[in-house]
Design an enzyme around this catalytic site. Structure first.
Site, mmCIF file in Angstrom:
data_model
loop_
_atom_site.group_PDB
_atom_site.id
_atom_site.type_symbol
_atom_site.label_atom_id
_atom_site.label_comp_id
_atom_site.label_asym_id
_atom_site.label_seq_id
_atom_site.Cartn_x
_atom_site.Cartn_y
_atom_site.Cartn_z
ATOM 1 N N HIS A 10 66.058 14.429 48.188
ATOM 2 C CA HIS A 10 66.491 15.105 46.894
ATOM 3 C C HIS A 10 67.321 14.207 45.823
ATOM 4 O O HIS A 10 67.493 12.941 46.285
ATOM 5 C CB HIS A 10 68.108 15.122 47.690
ATOM 6 N N GLU A 55 63.634 12.970 53.914
ATOM 7 C CA GLU A 55 63.751 13.818 54.283
ATOM 8 C C GLU A 55 63.238 13.969 55.456
ATOM 9 O O GLU A 55 61.727 13.420 55.757
ATOM 10 C CB GLU A 55 64.716 14.329 53.465
ATOM 11 N N ASP A 84 67.658 11.127 55.486
ATOM 12 C CA ASP A 84 68.203 12.311 55.324
ATOM 13 C C ASP A 84 67.702 13.501 56.329
ATOM 14 O O ASP A 84 67.136 14.410 55.758
ATOM 15 C CB ASP A 84 68.316 12.720 54.118
ATOM 16 N N HIS A 100 68.385 19.299 56.558
ATOM 17 C CA HIS A 100 68.178 20.512 56.996
ATOM 18 C C HIS A 100 67.394 20.396 57.988
ATOM 19 O O HIS A 100 67.040 21.568 58.850
ATOM 20 C CB HIS A 100 66.938 21.019 55.909
#
Length: 388
Positions: free
Chosen positions: A136, A180, A209, A212
């Site tokens: 991201h 991520e 990260d 989600h």
């Protein structure tokens, strides 16, 4: 003396976006429930929200937000180090650490703020960062702000990552791997076991990260990185499956103490307001009870992916509730998005520079509140568009 227009660069930049048909604008909408919105007077079935469990409309969260507002007021009124740390902030951090199987947790005001400021605090100009090419933008901003040297390895290519680690055996002050767990535009996952092994063997800091995945995957829905030894820092957010707002990092107690003292994004911002803390507390309390909703979401995602692939659509390596329909051409992607809106479905076109050139897509984000009938409606609309 004629002065040059000091904002001429803005006109030039916006003109370029218009000419390339990439000018972005805000389009306000009104939420009705977890999966329906109104935009320009039209009710739309929403497949573009990150509210993966529909908790943003859950009565328990709304009641908790109201209760905390009545008890503590509308704002925390100061930064955490001045007078903005209420007991509710500290209690929530302790509960988050426990739920994630970590020593400590620290609240941040957004996922972007956390990534862009934590990385800048961890790194210096003598550091090296190896990050997945699809991370991201917030991670890239943090790396760039640090001044560290960084290399981007091909998406999920751990052979290339290891080659970078092998070549980095020189006088770097520290080496950090950033990626991520679930990739926001592709819906695929990293190989967490392999990353932990590489970080351990090469003495690298492992920064994940988990935004989600938190709420959707892992033990009690607390993310893929929860309860995993060998992971140094994990970023989670509350604005997705938690249905509220804000972010957090889980780490060691020593790292938490370091961030409290050296992370500008934490030090110099007002603490999260009580209503938000109340909603997060309520969501965290509910998380262990939502396994049926998580399983339903996975089943729905698998079904939709299978149907789209049967029509010949490219859904990449998606294996989660995020399903890209990769069309490549921007015009084609805009056409499908526009057609779906005509059919009462909101499915936003994602184009460069958000994704790489030639990979424009419709990013479908599913919620456990989407019914089989909702999916049938979406599938039927896409199938119809395919034969127009």
């Amino acid at each position: 003396m004629v002065q040059n227009d000091k904002f001429a660069f803005i006109e030039s930049a916006l003109t370029e976006r218009v000419q390339s048909q990439r000018l972005r604008s805000l389009q306000p909408l009104q939420p009705i429930d977890a999966v329906h919105v109104v935009r320009s007077g039209q009710v739309l079935l929403n497949f573009s929200s990150n509210d993966y469990l529909g908790l943003s409309k859950h009565p328990t969260l709304i009641a908790a937000a109201q209760q905390y507002t009545e008890q503590y007021g509308t704002g925390a009124t100061a930064s955490r180090l001045v007078s903005g740390t209420y007991e509710i902030h500290q209690n929530l951090e302790e509960k988050l650490a426990l739920a994630c199987g970590r020593e400590a947790a620290l609240l941040f005001n957004s996922g972007f703020q956390a990534n862009s400021t934590i990385l800048a605090a961890l790194l210096d100009r003598q550091s090296l960062v190896l990050c997945d090419r699809y991370v991201h933008n917030s991670l890239l901003q943090g790396i760039l702000a640090s001044g560290a040297r960084f290399k981007r390895y091909a998406h999920n290519d751990l052979h290339q990552l290891e080659a970078g680690l092998q070549q980095a055996q020189q006088t770097f002050s520290r080496i950090l791997i950033a990626t991520e767990t679930v990739f926001s535009m592709d819906g695929d996952r990293c190989d967490l076991d392999a990353l932990i092994d590489l970080a351990d063997r090469y003495g690298a800091i492992l920064y994940l990260d988990d935004a989600h995945a938190v709420g959707v995957l892992g033990q009690d829905g607390m993310g893929l990185a929860a309860h995993r030894a060998g992971v140094d820092l994990v970023i989670g957010t509350f604005g997705k499956a938690f249905g509220t707002f804000g972010a957090f990092v889980t780490c060691s107690r020593k790292l938490r103490d370091y961030l409290i003292n050296y992370c500008p994004g934490f030090i110099y911002t007002t603490a999260l307001p009580p209503a938000v803390i109340g909603a997060i507390e309520a969501a965290l309390f509910l998380m262990p009870t939502l396994e049926a909703e998580r399983q339903f979401l996975i089943q729905q995602s698998n079904h939709l992916r299978t149907r789209l692939q049967s029509f010949g659509y490219d859904t990449g390596a998606s294996g989660t509730q995020i399903i890209p329909v990769i069309l490549g051409a921007e015009e084609k992607t805009l056409s499908l998005s526009g057609w779906l809106e005509q059919q009462g479905i909101l499915a936003t076109a994602i184009r460069p520079p958000t994704v790489a050139a030639g990979t424009a897509r419709i990013r479908l984000a599913l919620s456990s509140c989407h019914t089989p009938e909702h999916l049938d409606r979406l599938i039927g609309a896409i199938q119809t568009w395919s034969i127009l």
